[in-house]
Design a protein around this motif. Structure first.
Motif, short mmCIF file in Angstrom:
data_model
loop_
_atom_site.label_atom_id
_atom_site.label_comp_id
_atom_site.label_asym_id
_atom_site.label_seq_id
_atom_site.Cartn_x
_atom_site.Cartn_y
_atom_site.Cartn_z
N PRO A 1 0.81 -1.22 0.00
CA PRO A 1 0.00 0.00 0.00
C PRO A 1 0.84 1.27 0.00
O PRO A 1 0.46 2.27 -0.62
CB PRO A 1 -0.83 -0.13 1.28
CG PRO A 1 -0.84 -1.59 1.59
CD PRO A 1 0.46 -2.13 1.10
N LYS A 2 2.00 1.23 0.66
CA LYS A 2 2.83 2.44 0.72
C LYS A 2 3.54 2.73 -0.59
O LYS A 2 4.04 3.84 -0.79
CB LYS A 2 3.84 2.32 1.86
CG LYS A 2 4.81 1.16 1.74
CD LYS A 2 5.71 1.07 2.96
CE LYS A 2 6.65 -0.12 2.88
NZ LYS A 2 7.48 -0.26 4.11
N HIS A 3 3.60 1.74 -1.50
CA HIS A 3 4.24 1.94 -2.80
C HIS A 3 3.24 1.85 -3.95
O HIS A 3 3.64 1.75 -5.11
CB HIS A 3 5.34 0.89 -3.03
CG HIS A 3 6.40 0.89 -1.97
ND1 HIS A 3 6.96 -0.26 -1.46
CD2 HIS A 3 6.97 1.92 -1.29
CE1 HIS A 3 7.85 0.04 -0.54
NE2 HIS A 3 7.87 1.36 -0.41
N ARG A 4 1.95 1.92 -3.62
CA ARG A 4 0.91 1.67 -4.61
C ARG A 4 0.97 2.63 -5.80
O ARG A 4 0.71 2.24 -6.94
CB ARG A 4 -0.46 1.74 -3.95
CG ARG A 4 -1.60 1.43 -4.89
CD ARG A 4 -2.96 1.55 -4.21
NE ARG A 4 -4.05 1.24 -5.13
CZ ARG A 4 -4.51 0.02 -5.33
NH1 ARG A 4 -4.00 -0.98 -4.69
NH2 ARG A 4 -5.50 -0.18 -6.19
N ASP A 5 1.33 3.87 -5.55
CA ASP A 5 1.30 4.87 -6.62
C ASP A 5 2.57 4.91 -7.46
O ASP A 5 2.67 5.69 -8.42
CB ASP A 5 1.05 6.27 -6.02
CG ASP A 5 -0.32 6.37 -5.35
OD1 ASP A 5 -1.24 5.65 -5.80
OD2 ASP A 5 -0.45 7.14 -4.38
N GLU A 6 3.55 4.10 -7.11
CA GLU A 6 4.81 4.09 -7.86
C GLU A 6 4.72 3.13 -9.04
O GLU A 6 4.02 2.12 -9.00
CB GLU A 6 5.97 3.67 -6.94
CG GLU A 6 6.17 4.61 -5.76
CD GLU A 6 7.40 4.24 -4.95
OE1 GLU A 6 8.32 3.65 -5.54
OE2 GLU A 6 7.44 4.55 -3.75
N ALA A 7 5.44 3.45 -10.10
CA ALA A 7 5.45 2.61 -11.30
C ALA A 7 6.14 1.28 -10.98
O ALA A 7 7.18 1.25 -10.30
CB ALA A 7 6.17 3.32 -12.44
N ILE A 8 5.57 0.20 -11.48
CA ILE A 8 6.17 -1.12 -11.25
C ILE A 8 7.30 -1.33 -12.24
O ILE A 8 7.10 -1.24 -13.46
CB ILE A 8 5.10 -2.22 -11.40
CG1 ILE A 8 4.02 -2.06 -10.33
CG2 ILE A 8 5.73 -3.61 -11.31
CD1 ILE A 8 2.87 -3.02 -10.49
N THR A 9 8.47 -1.64 -11.71
CA THR A 9 9.64 -1.87 -12.56
C THR A 9 10.09 -3.33 -12.56
O THR A 9 10.87 -3.73 -13.43
CB THR A 9 10.82 -0.99 -12.10
OG1 THR A 9 11.13 -1.31 -10.73
CG2 THR A 9 10.47 0.49 -12.22
N ARG A 10 9.63 -4.10 -11.60
CA ARG A 10 9.99 -5.51 -11.55
C ARG A 10 8.91 -6.28 -10.79
O ARG A 10 8.25 -5.74 -9.90
CB ARG A 10 11.35 -5.72 -10.88
CG ARG A 10 11.42 -5.24 -9.45
CD ARG A 10 12.86 -5.03 -9.00
NE ARG A 10 12.92 -4.37 -7.70
CZ ARG A 10 12.74 -3.06 -7.51
NH1 ARG A 10 12.45 -2.28 -8.55
NH2 ARG A 10 12.81 -2.53 -6.31
N ILE A 11 8.76 -7.55 -11.19
CA ILE A 11 7.77 -8.43 -10.57
C ILE A 11 8.50 -9.66 -10.06
O ILE A 11 9.23 -10.32 -10.80
CB ILE A 11 6.67 -8.85 -11.57
CG1 ILE A 11 5.94 -7.61 -12.10
CG2 ILE A 11 5.69 -9.81 -10.92
CD1 ILE A 11 4.94 -7.91 -13.20
N TYR A 12 8.28 -9.98 -8.79
CA TYR A 12 8.89 -11.17 -8.19
C TYR A 12 7.87 -12.31 -8.14
O TYR A 12 6.69 -12.10 -7.87
CB TYR A 12 9.34 -10.87 -6.75
CG TYR A 12 10.49 -9.91 -6.62
CD1 TYR A 12 11.78 -10.31 -6.95
CD2 TYR A 12 10.29 -8.61 -6.15
CE1 TYR A 12 12.85 -9.43 -6.82
CE2 TYR A 12 11.35 -7.73 -6.01
CZ TYR A 12 12.63 -8.14 -6.34
OH TYR A 12 13.68 -7.28 -6.21
N SER A 13 8.37 -13.53 -8.35
CA SER A 13 7.53 -14.70 -8.14
C SER A 13 8.36 -15.97 -8.31
O SER A 13 9.51 -15.92 -8.75
CB SER A 13 6.34 -14.73 -9.11
OG SER A 13 5.36 -15.66 -8.66
N HIS A 14 7.74 -17.09 -7.97
CA HIS A 14 8.34 -18.40 -8.22
C HIS A 14 8.21 -18.72 -9.70
O HIS A 14 7.28 -18.27 -10.37
CB HIS A 14 7.63 -19.46 -7.38
CG HIS A 14 8.27 -20.81 -7.40
ND1 HIS A 14 7.98 -21.76 -8.35
CD2 HIS A 14 9.21 -21.36 -6.59
CE1 HIS A 14 8.71 -22.84 -8.12
NE2 HIS A 14 9.46 -22.63 -7.06
N GLN A 15 9.14 -19.52 -10.22
CA GLN A 15 9.14 -19.82 -11.65
C GLN A 15 7.85 -20.51 -12.09
O GLN A 15 7.35 -20.29 -13.21
CB GLN A 15 10.34 -20.69 -12.00
CG GLN A 15 10.38 -22.03 -11.28
CD GLN A 15 11.61 -22.84 -11.65
OE1 GLN A 15 12.46 -22.40 -12.41
NE2 GLN A 15 11.72 -24.03 -11.08
#
Length: 365
Positions: free
Chosen positions: A184-198
């Protein structure tokens, strides 16, 4: 008092009365469960008594679903009884359940779905660590993923059975819903990377290509780890499930982004004891066949002739030699059934090795 208020007051009083009755009945059931434990302890003094009976719990849950009068759905009614049984069992000795961690993974969700929330869940970093924890007796049972409806078998789990003495004691299927999560504290920032399991990236590939094309995809050890990073790093998002989102306080930017709406993962319950028949069972074996023409036919023909339904057959390289293979087979029925005994006897006569991994109740929840 208006008619509406009077009627609501009457209904609430009725609900309170029913709640007291429910509480009395649950308490009576718990006392009965305690007495069952006392009988077992008295009959086996000084021994490590097993209180959890997978086949018995499967029978109870099937009966609940079959006799449910509504209006609650069958699955919801069975889930409520699952939690009651879990709490009653924990009165004697809470079970330790090892699972592929960390906390917040789908494997933990599968463990809680199968055993209820009154167990002590123990996160471990790898599938082989779960096997070792159960083999040593530090955990009563373990929960490991074995296949996904989108991505297929989990080979590491299959390979562990080649050397492990553990038995398969149960199965649980979990509908896998992936969400795109941000802090929630970073909600308004542009997403530059997505983390997840393969595995999650593979299960959401089409959605990502359509809606988040060009954003860096960073593979991590688990979806829970992805959620942890998204909670801490500006510009980061995670693909994970509800449990991880709740654990790390993340918000959903997009719900259910898996490419297939029926995306399901099957998990196995592993333990040290064999499970008696429950009346609706499945069995698993590993078979190594001689390398000769018609070997696969000789393996499968007895199942066909005796009318035994196969639910899964998978091939894995054998650790004993190059270009040798081991077949992992799931089929309906219990190894104590006469027809299954006959089938396995015929298979064993042609096989180099047959390893019985266990018979267990077909997943109820």
């Amino acid at each position: 008092m208006t008619d509406e208020k009077a009627r609501l007051a009457e209904l609430r009083e009725q609900i309170d009365r029913i709640d007291r009755q429910i509480m009395d009945l649950i308490s009576a059931r718990a006392r009965c469960a305690q007495e069952v434990a006392n009988v077992k302890l008295a009959a086996n003094p000084g021994q490590d008594v097993v209180f959890y009976r997978p086949e018995r719990e499967a029978q109870v849950l099937r009966r609940i679903k079959d006799s449910n009068p509504g209006p609650l759905p069958d699955e919801e009614m069975a889930r409520l009884f699952r939690e009651i049984m879990s709490a009653c069992l924990a009165l004697e000795k809470p079970m330790h359940i090892a699972f592929l961690g960390p906390v917040g993974t789908f494997t933990q969700a599968a463990a809680l779905k199968h055993f209820g929330h009154s167990v002590i869940s123990v996160p471990l970093p790898a599938i082989d660590a779960v096997f070792r924890e159960v083999e040593s007796g530090a955990a009563h049972y373990g929960v490991v993923p074995v296949e996904n409806s989108t991505e297929g078998m989990i080979n590491h789990t299959l390979d562990m059975f080649m050397s492990s003495p553990l038995k398969i004691c149960g199965e649980v299927q979990l509908r896998i819903h992936h969400h795109l999560l941000v802090s929630p504290k970073h909600r308004d920032e542009a997403i530059t990377r997505i983390y997840s399991h393969q595995q999650s990236f593979a299960q959401c590939r089409q959605w990502l290509d359509t809606h988040r094309y060009g954003i860096e995809r960073v593979t991590v050890s688990s979806n829970a780890e992805a959620a942890r990073r998204a909670a801490e790093e500006p510009g980061a998002a995670a693909i994970a499930g509800d449990m991880a989102a709740e654990l790390y306080g993340l918000e959903k930017l997009a719900n259910c982004i898996e490419d297939r709406p029926d995306n399901t993962t099957r998990f196995l319950i592993i333990g040290r004891e064999t499970v008696p028949p429950s009346g609706h069972d499945k069995s698993s074996i590993l078979v190594s066949m001689r390398n000769k023409p018609g070997a696969l036919y000789q393996l499968l023909e007895p199942f066909h002739r005796h009318g035994v339904s196969l639910t899964r057959i998978e091939t894995r390289p054998s650790p004993s030699g190059t270009w040798a293979y081991v077949f992992y087979i799931d089929f309906e029925g219990h190894m104590e059934d006469d027809v299954i005994r006959e089938v396995l006897s015929e298979v064993e006569a042609e096989a180099v090795e047959l390893k019985r991994l266990g018979s267990y109740p077909i997943g109820v929840l």
